[in-house]
Each structure stands twice: as C-alpha cells, then as structure tokens.
Design a protein around this motif. Structure first.
Motif, short mmCIF file in Angstrom:
data_model
loop_
_atom_site.label_atom_id
_atom_site.label_comp_id
_atom_site.label_asym_id
_atom_site.label_seq_id
_atom_site.Cartn_x
_atom_site.Cartn_y
_atom_site.Cartn_z
N ALA A 62 0.84 -1.21 0.00
CA ALA A 62 0.00 0.00 0.00
C ALA A 62 0.87 1.25 0.00
CB ALA A 62 -0.95 0.00 1.19
N GLU A 63 1.93 1.20 -0.81
CA GLU A 63 2.87 2.33 -0.85
C GLU A 63 2.36 3.47 -1.71
OE1 GLU A 63 7.60 3.17 -1.92
OE2 GLU A 63 6.81 1.12 -1.89
N ALA B 259 -0.92 3.86 -7.35
CA ALA B 259 -0.67 3.04 -8.53
C ALA B 259 -0.57 1.56 -8.16
CB ALA B 259 0.61 3.51 -9.22
N GLU B 260 0.01 1.28 -7.02
CA GLU B 260 0.10 -0.11 -6.55
C GLU B 260 -1.30 -0.68 -6.28
OE1 GLU B 260 1.01 -2.43 -2.48
OE2 GLU B 260 2.35 -0.75 -2.91
N LEU B 261 -2.14 0.11 -5.64
CA LEU B 261 -3.50 -0.35 -5.35
C LEU B 261 -4.25 -0.65 -6.65
CD1 LEU B 261 -4.65 2.00 -2.44
CD2 LEU B 261 -3.51 -0.22 -2.33
N GLU B 262 -4.03 0.17 -7.68
CA GLU B 262 -4.67 -0.07 -8.97
C GLU B 262 -4.17 -1.36 -9.60
OE1 GLU B 262 -5.34 2.01 -13.39
OE2 GLU B 262 -4.25 3.09 -11.81
N LEU B 263 -2.87 -1.62 -9.45
CA LEU B 263 -2.29 -2.83 -10.02
C LEU B 263 -2.91 -4.08 -9.40
CD1 LEU B 263 -0.04 -4.21 -11.78
CD2 LEU B 263 1.36 -4.17 -9.70
N TYR C 90 -1.39 3.78 2.23
CA TYR C 90 -2.80 3.79 1.83
C TYR C 90 -3.58 2.63 2.44
CZ TYR C 90 -1.42 7.41 -1.45
OH TYR C 90 -0.93 8.59 -2.00
N LEU C 91 -3.16 2.18 3.61
CA LEU C 91 -3.91 1.14 4.30
C LEU C 91 -5.19 1.71 4.90
CD1 LEU C 91 -1.04 -0.74 6.18
CD2 LEU C 91 -2.31 -1.55 4.18
#
Length: 225
Positions: free
Chosen positions: A20-21, A24-28, A77-78
């Motif tokens: 959750a950095e 864009a990671e969450l979208e991936l 983004y947790l």
C-alpha cells in the motif's frame, strides 16, 4: 507470497513487504492496470494471471500473519480494517513508516496517530537514497516530531526499540541496559534544553545538529585513527 512466508518460517527469518505504498500499486493489485502494469509489460515481465482481480492489501496481510516476524513497509494507503489487523497481530507484525520518503512523494498525511491508537507497532525506516538524502534515522525521528502530534518518548521508541522488536532482536539491540551490546550514539545538547522547561529529548528532536559520536560494542568508530 505464501511460499516466501513458508520458507521464512522454516528458517526463522523475518519477512518484509512494501505494501500500500502508492495509489498506482492499489490499482495494479485490484484491477491489473495502471502505471505498474504498463512498466511490467514494457519489460516483458507482465503476467496477467499473477494477481487475482479485486485483490486488496488485506489479502497480503492475511498471508503475512503466518510469518514469525513480518514488516509491512510504508502502508501509506492502508484502510482502517488493515491497520486494525496489524494491531491485532502486533506481536509478530509491525508497520514501518518512512517519514521523509513519504513526504518526498507527496502522499496524504500519514495515519500515524490512528495506527498507534489501534495498537499497531510502528517503527521508523529510511527507505532508499532515491527518496532520502542521507538515510539518517535521527532525521526521520525529527521529521516525525515536526509533523505529528506524538510524544518524544514514543518517537524515540519508534526509532530504536520498536525496530528491534519488529525483527525479533530486542535481546541484542534497541535499548541500553545491563548485558546489552554497547551500541550507541551521542548528539550535542541544544542550549534550550538547559532551561525554559524544555526536556532534553524534546530539545534534541527539535534540533538539527548531526550525530557527534558512534559506538559499536563500546568502540568509538568515529574517533581519529
């Protein structure tokens, strides 16, 4: 991830996962799209079946709960449910907050106070030189003091003992007591610490003077010669 955690448990090793950095990671992980997907595809590394659609950070946290020691790095983004899960597993799982890297990338305000209120073991990290000018943990502590309503004692613990506990090294690192290795630093005492009711620790965290001395196992490694 499951295989990695299984191997770590067999070998008694901790597991560290950047999670959750970024958005864009969450979208991936949720949709299999976005900047990271394009980057992986450009490099011939994209496997559309590697990440189940609709995945969330919570799915990875559930896997990490099986580890003997697990570090959740960043966690910018947790959501509250994820923080609560880390708090419930605080004996084995810790959240690593990298303050100046977080600021460098302009993420929203870090939920530090909320995480601590949920029982999360928070320790401080530096991330890497790509987003951090000097990898100084003392500077990370000072950044927290300037930007969060957290007491100086809690900040000191996040920068010392909490990190040792997160790695299972609290018997050999993280604090000063009889029988522990004499690993320590010294910092100049700011003038304002001597008066005006300002505590020594609070004054050091508000100061910007660098470390003056470093001892490893009692040996001054900054001494001439």
């Amino acid at each position: 991830m499951r295989e990695l955690v299984s191997i770590a448990v067999e070998r008694g090793a901790p597991v560290a996962l950047h999670l959750a950095e970024s958005e864009a990671e969450l979208e991936l992980i949720s949709a299999g799209s976005g900047p990271f997907q394009k980057l992986l595809e450009e490099r011939g590394m994209w496997d559309p079946w590697a990440i189940p659609r609709g995945a969330t950070p919570m799915d990875y946290l559930r896997i990490l709960t099986k580890a003997t020691k697990a570090l959740v790095v960043h966690g910018n983004y947790l959501d509250d449910a994820s923080l609560a899960m880390i708090g419930r597993h605080s004996g084995a799982m810790a959240l690593v907050y990298c303050p100046r890297t977080h600021a460098y990338f302009g993420h929203p305000s870090y939920p530090l106070a909320k995480a601590m209120s949920m029982g999360v073991r928070v320790c401080l990290g530096t991330d890497g030189l790509g987003s951090n000018p000097d990898l100084s943990l003392l500077s990370e502590m000072r950044h927290v003091a300037r930007h969060h309503a957290v007491g100086p004692e809690a900040i000191l613990r996040m920068g010392t003992l909490s990190g040792a506990e997160a790695l299972g090294l609290e018997q050999v690192a993280g604090c000063l007591r009889i029988g522990m290795p004499a690993d320590l630093i010294s910092v100049p005492l700011p003038p304002k610490a001597s008066g005006g009711g300002v505590g020594i620790l609070e004054a050091v965290l508000a100061d910007d003077q660098p470390v003056a001395g470093v001892w490893i196992s009692g040996v001054d490694i900054m001494a001439d010669g």
